[in-house]
Design an enzyme around this catalytic site. Structure first.
Site, PDB file in Angstrom:
ATOM      1  N   ASN A  16       0.559  -1.198   0.074  1.00  0.00           N
ATOM      2  CA  ASN A  16      -0.245  -0.239   0.252  1.00  0.00           C
ATOM      3  C   ASN A  16       1.256   0.982   0.072  1.00  0.00           C
ATOM      4  OD1 ASN A  16      -3.204  -0.439   0.536  1.00  0.00           O
ATOM      5  ND2 ASN A  16      -2.794  -1.795   1.502  1.00  0.00           N
ATOM      6  N   LEU A  95      -2.311   1.748  18.312  1.00  0.00           N
ATOM      7  CA  LEU A  95      -1.394   3.551  19.377  1.00  0.00           C
ATOM      8  C   LEU A  95      -2.498   3.993  20.628  1.00  0.00           C
ATOM      9  CD1 LEU A  95      -0.841   5.176  15.519  1.00  0.00           C
ATOM     10  CD2 LEU A  95       0.659   4.082  16.776  1.00  0.00           C
ATOM     11  N   HIS A 111      -8.388  -0.285   6.117  1.00  0.00           N
ATOM     12  CA  HIS A 111      -8.679  -1.579   6.589  1.00  0.00           C
ATOM     13  C   HIS A 111      -8.955  -2.913   5.483  1.00  0.00           C
ATOM     14  CE1 HIS A 111      -9.524  -4.550  10.023  1.00  0.00           C
ATOM     15  NE2 HIS A 111     -11.117  -4.622   9.862  1.00  0.00           N
ATOM     16  N   THR A 143      -9.154   7.388  14.467  1.00  0.00           N
ATOM     17  CA  THR A 143     -10.003   7.984  16.189  1.00  0.00           C
ATOM     18  C   THR A 143      -9.191   7.310  16.981  1.00  0.00           C
ATOM     19  OG1 THR A 143     -11.304   6.665  16.545  1.00  0.00           O
ATOM     20  CG2 THR A 143     -11.368   9.254  14.774  1.00  0.00           C
ATOM     21  N   LEU A 146     -10.455   1.389  18.124  1.00  0.00           N
ATOM     22  CA  LEU A 146     -10.070   0.315  17.018  1.00  0.00           C
ATOM     23  C   LEU A 146     -10.866   0.260  15.850  1.00  0.00           C
ATOM     24  CD1 LEU A 146      -7.414  -1.267  16.279  1.00  0.00           C
ATOM     25  CD2 LEU A 146      -8.900  -3.615  17.214  1.00  0.00           C
TER      26      LEU A 146
END
Ligand code: GRF
Length: 198
Positions: A16, A95, A111, A143, A146
């Site tokens: 990607n 994160l 995703h 955000t 997840l």
């Protein structure tokens, strides 16, 4: 207008990342300024270097459970490149909210599912097990939740008789490489109108 600066985070092969980097040419409003991996062995690092993109590695393993410590180093490496946009591309670390808040509104992720379906891992296996007739991928703003956040694009593929997780993943990946560059171009122009493929 000077180009928008894009940092791309990877953990593995970086297909990607390559698609994104290849798209940022000519009249595209953005340029890649850093490819950052959490693993020295990430194959995408060599591909980025071949493309002349600066690279960096912040290995998460020495930090063990100390997510915050890892993220201090990650933020330092990122901030050194002064990115306007941070694109997660096959980045496999979760994160924390404080880290994400630093980049709120300018961090994207891809995703491999049609969110909100199949957040998390093993999305292709789960879609097959559920007997889905279609599957796909989603680009969203990152955000604290997840695989959540405002959807910036989706691409759909059919699930075919005899599909395995591998054949389905390969079909989705082709669309990822089309969707993410299309979303990034729009996002770099400040346009958050979602992209839908086909
Ligand atoms: C892909 O399945 C992508 O959906 C997910 O990570 C996998 C590998 O991506 N984000 P890449 O080839 O490293 O870009």
């Amino acid at each position: 207008m000077s180009h928008r600066r894009v940092a791309i985070l990877i953990s593995g092969g970086g297909s990607n990342m390559v698609a994104l980097a290849r798209s940022m040419t000519g009249d595209h409003p953005a340029r890649p300024v850093l490819v950052l991996a959490n693993d020295h062995a990430a194959g995408g690092l060599a591909r980025a270097a071949e493309m002349g993109i600066p690279t960096a590695v912040v290995d998460h393993r020495p930090f063990g459970k100390d997510r915050a410590g890892f993220e201090v180093e990650l933020a330092a490496a990122l901030d050194a490149a002064a990115p306007d946009i941070v694109a997660l591309a096959g980045f496999m670390r979760i994160l924390t909210a404080p880290f994400i808040d630093r980049y709120r509104g300018r961090m994207l992720n891809i995703h491999p599912s049609l969110l909100p379906k199949y957040r998390g891992l093993h999305t292709h296996e789960r879609a097959l097990a559920a007997g889905e007739g279609e599957h796909g991928c989603t680009v969203h703003e990152v955000t604290a939740d997840l695989d959540d956040g405002p959807v910036l694009g989706q691409a759909r593929v059919p699930v075919l008789a005899g599909d395995t997780a591998e054949t389905l993943a390969a079909r989705v990946l082709v669309m990822e490489h089309r969707l993410y560059p299309a979303v990034l171009r729009r996002f770099a122009l400040g346009d958050r109108t979602p992209v839908f493929l086909p």
